[in-house]
Enzyme design. Structure first.
Site, PDB file in Angstrom:
ATOM      1  N   CYS A   1       0.825  -1.256   0.281  1.00  0.00           N
ATOM      2  CA  CYS A   1       0.062  -0.090  -0.208  1.00  0.00           C
ATOM      3  C   CYS A   1       0.650   0.667  -0.497  1.00  0.00           C
ATOM      4  O   CYS A   1       2.160   0.898   0.143  1.00  0.00           O
ATOM      5  CB  CYS A   1      -0.969   0.395   1.372  1.00  0.00           C
ATOM      6  SG  CYS A   1      -0.329   0.338   2.669  1.00  0.00           S
ATOM      7  N   CYS A   2      -0.010   2.031  -0.638  1.00  0.00           N
ATOM      8  CA  CYS A   2       0.859   3.622  -0.511  1.00  0.00           C
ATOM      9  C   CYS A   2       1.904   3.387  -1.445  1.00  0.00           C
ATOM     10  O   CYS A   2       1.746   3.567  -2.498  1.00  0.00           O
ATOM     11  CB  CYS A   2       1.226   3.860   0.826  1.00  0.00           C
ATOM     12  SG  CYS A   2       1.921   5.798   0.987  1.00  0.00           S
ATOM     13  N   ILE A   3       3.171   3.904  -1.205  1.00  0.00           N
ATOM     14  CA  ILE A   3       4.482   4.343  -1.631  1.00  0.00           C
ATOM     15  C   ILE A   3       4.824   2.627  -1.892  1.00  0.00           C
ATOM     16  O   ILE A   3       5.718   2.565  -2.906  1.00  0.00           O
ATOM     17  CB  ILE A   3       5.698   4.685  -1.297  1.00  0.00           C
ATOM     18  CG1 ILE A   3       6.807   5.239  -2.385  1.00  0.00           C
ATOM     19  CG2 ILE A   3       6.387   4.553   0.153  1.00  0.00           C
ATOM     20  CD1 ILE A   3       6.315   6.286  -3.843  1.00  0.00           C
TER      21      ILE A   3
ATOM     22  N   PRO B   1       4.027  -0.169  -3.229  1.00  0.00           N
ATOM     23  CA  PRO B   1       4.198  -0.847  -4.988  1.00  0.00           C
ATOM     24  C   PRO B   1       5.319  -0.137  -5.978  1.00  0.00           C
ATOM     25  O   PRO B   1       5.309  -1.187  -6.443  1.00  0.00           O
ATOM     26  CB  PRO B   1       3.205  -0.459  -5.626  1.00  0.00           C
ATOM     27  CG  PRO B   1       2.072   0.221  -4.755  1.00  0.00           C
ATOM     28  CD  PRO B   1       3.080   0.641  -2.930  1.00  0.00           C
TER      29      PRO B   1
END
Length: 225
Positions: A136-138, A140
């Site tokens: 999640c968020c950065i 990936p």
């Protein structure tokens, strides 16, 4: 079937130089509610730098990622080098700038970054054994760097007040990945790679929306495990 065993990798403690605390907590709450057996891990390395979260400015301190992750883990965190793939059914990595600073060098090198050795090993092992990975968020960007032609979301690809980090999507596309626009309460599932992603605080959204989106990611990861 028994409890699903999930490894969660942290990157320190605090949004600007470690794991995003609210995302990490959301992951833990949703895993707990689902009855999963969870073990937290972090690489035993020093942080890229330490940030004063009141001012947003770096300090002269030196802190260790594993030690700082213990703040979120209430002390129950292991060196990532101890992770054994055969003892785990799924992997989840919350966001926070620590992903781009401590788990990788994305913050300074972007798509040319390297991934910290123990993190790279963990992701590649889960992928090779077809065990699901939730990001999640950065976070990936780690999959974008390590899993060729995977499908991901970090939210939307057009920068605006609601999506201040949307340029990240283009960087992942440049790496050969497919980016799929999704709202903060939605997920994208790459079925071929068993990869589940959601935007979380890549979006300027309310806390409960972040919590709900992370919950959808956790739910799908457990379904795939």
């Amino acid at each position: 079937m028994g409890k699903k065993r999930v490894a969660v990798i942290l990157s320190g403690c605090g949004v600007y130089d470690g794991s995003e605390v609210h995302e990490s907590s959301a992951v833990m709450v949703h895993l707990s509610r689902a009855g999963a057996e969870v073990q937290l891990y972090a690489p035993n390395v020093n942080q890229m730098h330490v940030v004063n979260h009141l001012t947003g400015q770096p300090t002269e301190e030196v802190r260790n990622v594993l030690v700082e992750s213990g703040r979120i883990a209430r002390g129950n965190v292991k060196d990532l080098a101890e992770l054994r793939i055969n003892d785990t059914d799924a992997l989840i990595i919350p966001g926070g700038f620590g992903v781009a600073k401590n788990l990788s060098s994305w913050a300074v090198k972007g798509k040319e970054c390297s991934v910290e050795a123990s993190v790279e090993s963990a992701i590649k092992k889960f992928h090779a054994t077809k065990k699901p990975i939730g990001l999640c968020c950065i976070s990936p960007v780690l999959a974008a760097k390590l899993i060729p032609r995977c499908e991901l979301t970090v939210g939307y690809d057009t920068e605006c007040d609601k999506w201040p980090y949307a340029k990240t999507a283009q960087a992942m596309i440049d790496l050969g990945c497919k980016h799929v626009n999704k709202h903060v309460n939605e997920i994208h599932v790459d079925k071929q790679n068993k990869l589940v992603t959601t935007s979380a605080f890549m979006c300027n959204a309310a806390f409960h929306e972040i919590f709900d989106g992370v919950g959808e990611m956790v739910k799908e990861v457990l379904k795939l495990a």
